[in-house]
Design a protein around this motif. Structure first.
Motif, PDB file in Angstrom:
ATOM      1  N   THR A 123       8.355   9.314   0.205  1.00  0.00           N
ATOM      2  CA  THR A 123       6.688   9.505   0.080  1.00  0.00           C
ATOM      3  C   THR A 123       6.491  10.917  -0.118  1.00  0.00           C
ATOM      4  N   VAL A 125       2.783  13.023   0.305  1.00  0.00           N
ATOM      5  CA  VAL A 125       1.210  13.007   0.483  1.00  0.00           C
ATOM      6  C   VAL A 125       0.917  14.239   0.048  1.00  0.00           C
ATOM      7  N   ILE A 149       1.003   9.339  -2.300  1.00  0.00           N
ATOM      8  CA  ILE A 149      -0.396   9.238  -1.698  1.00  0.00           C
ATOM      9  C   ILE A 149      -1.190  10.335  -1.937  1.00  0.00           C
ATOM     10  N   THR A 151      -5.045  12.158  -1.359  1.00  0.00           N
ATOM     11  CA  THR A 151      -6.181  12.064  -0.393  1.00  0.00           C
ATOM     12  C   THR A 151      -7.250  12.995  -0.706  1.00  0.00           C
ATOM     13  N   ALA A 180      -5.821   5.253  -9.115  1.00  0.00           N
ATOM     14  CA  ALA A 180      -4.702   4.818  -8.544  1.00  0.00           C
ATOM     15  C   ALA A 180      -3.667   4.191  -9.626  1.00  0.00           C
ATOM     16  N   VAL A 186      -1.056   5.545  -4.432  1.00  0.00           N
ATOM     17  CA  VAL A 186      -2.226   5.138  -3.575  1.00  0.00           C
ATOM     18  C   VAL A 186      -3.354   6.355  -3.323  1.00  0.00           C
ATOM     19  N   THR A 196      -9.384   3.073   0.371  1.00  0.00           N
ATOM     20  CA  THR A 196      -7.997   3.212  -0.045  1.00  0.00           C
ATOM     21  C   THR A 196      -7.560   2.218  -1.231  1.00  0.00           C
ATOM     22  N   THR A 198      -4.843   1.067  -4.223  1.00  0.00           N
ATOM     23  CA  THR A 198      -3.440   0.759  -4.397  1.00  0.00           C
ATOM     24  C   THR A 198      -3.305   0.509  -6.275  1.00  0.00           C
ATOM     25  N   ILE A 226      -1.209  10.196   8.062  1.00  0.00           N
ATOM     26  CA  ILE A 226      -0.696   9.483   7.034  1.00  0.00           C
ATOM     27  C   ILE A 226       0.942   9.736   6.698  1.00  0.00           C
ATOM     28  N   PRO A 236       3.663   3.346   1.260  1.00  0.00           N
ATOM     29  CA  PRO A 236       2.546   4.110   1.136  1.00  0.00           C
ATOM     30  C   PRO A 236       1.168   3.488   1.256  1.00  0.00           C
ATOM     31  N   ALA A 237       1.051   2.483   1.028  1.00  0.00           N
ATOM     32  CA  ALA A 237      -0.264   1.750   1.093  1.00  0.00           C
ATOM     33  C   ALA A 237      -0.669   1.336   2.679  1.00  0.00           C
ATOM     34  N   ALA A 240      -1.230   4.761   4.267  1.00  0.00           N
ATOM     35  CA  ALA A 240      -2.799   5.420   4.257  1.00  0.00           C
ATOM     36  C   ALA A 240      -3.866   4.438   4.966  1.00  0.00           C
TER      37      ALA A 240
END
Length: 281
Positions: A123, A125, A149, A151, A180, A186, A196, A198, A226, A236-237, A240
């Motif tokens: 993953t 971020v 992900i 943010t 998304a 995400v 959030t 997806t 996260i 990932p979802a 988050a």
């Protein structure tokens, strides 16, 4: 209508730690964060990942950043930059890469973000300067599709979506869902009621948190949390959704303890530990 995140939803996704486990069971986070102007962002993001429960966290940053926080964050390991060969090698073995907290949105950051997105197998971020450095070339994020992900706060989302902050605030749900789908990622659109979204079209609303989070560093703690949750095996979802809920709930506890006016982003990590303790984690 978005689904509202609940305490039951979050702790069902966070299994207790087995007695026979070891640090390798909780993942390795590579945090490529911080610059001379924003050294604290590196410390806060690393602490967020560690307090969330990650097994090992390595900060990759310039020597001045590392030297300024090494004596404070004793549990972290360090990779001095620039060293793109070592960075690529570590990205390949990391469970999660946390990239961009406290980074300038410049050519150096863009180059390193592209390397991380290409070489990280787990993953990713992507936050702050890392996200903004690629806003003009979002195709660079495609190598991490399905594992990414992002943010953004509304300003960063406006830059990413090539629109205005006013338009983002006028249609936050639609903006988050569209991004998304576009990125196959995400999307955590931060705000009073963080959303959030997806790639499959699911939308979650967070109702924890307070105005005490309205200060620099809060987003760095969240991104680190996260990443730390994703390192422990959460999709990932899930990472988050759990991260934004726990971040906000810990902030609510912190405000009750220290006041919204006086609380600092690092203070909420004490309250995160209390939440884990109350819920058998």
């Amino acid at each position: 209508m978005p689904a509202v995140i609940t305490n039951e939803m979050v702790f069902a996704a966070l299994p207790p730690r087995p007695p026979e486990s070891h640090k390798g069971a909780y993942g390795r986070v590579l945090a490529v964060c911080g610059c001379p102007a924003y050294r604290g962002a590196a410390a806060l993001s690393v602490l967020g990942a560690l307090r969330a429960g990650a097994g090992v966290v390595t900060l990759a940053a310039g020597e001045s950043v590392i030297q300024s926080i090494a004596a404070r964050v004793l549990e972290a390991t360090f990779l001095p930059l620039p060293d793109e060969s070592a960075l690529a090698s570590m990205a390949e073995t990391a469970t999660v890469c946390l990239a961009g907290c406290g980074r300038e949105a410049d050519e150096t950051t863009a180059r390193e973000m592209k390397l991380l997105l290409e070489r990280t197998r787990g993953t990713v971020v992507l936050d702050a300067g890392g996200l903004c450095s690629l806003a003009a070339e979002k195709q660079a994020m495609r190598p991490a599709a399905g594992r990414l992900i992002v943010t953004p706060h509304p300003g960063e989302m406006a830059r990413l979506a090539h629109t205005s902050v006013q338009q983002v605030l006028a249609a936050p749900a639609e903006t988050a869902l569209a991004m998304a789908k576009q990125l196959d990622a995400v999307v955590v659109l931060k705000g009073h009621r963080t959303l959030t979204a997806t790639p499959a079209g699911r939308l979650y609303e967070n109702r924890t948190g307070n105005a005490g989070l309205a200060r620099g560093g809060s987003g760095d703690v969240l991104a680190g949390m996260i990443a730390g949750l994703a390192a422990q095996g959460l999709a990932p979802a899930q990472a988050a959704v759990c991260g934004v809920y726990l971040h906000g709930l810990a902030a609510d506890r912190c405000a009750a303890r220290l006041s919204q006016q006086g609380m600092l982003p690092e203070d909420i990590l004490v309250d995160l530990c209390a939440l884990y303790l109350e819920n058998g984690r």
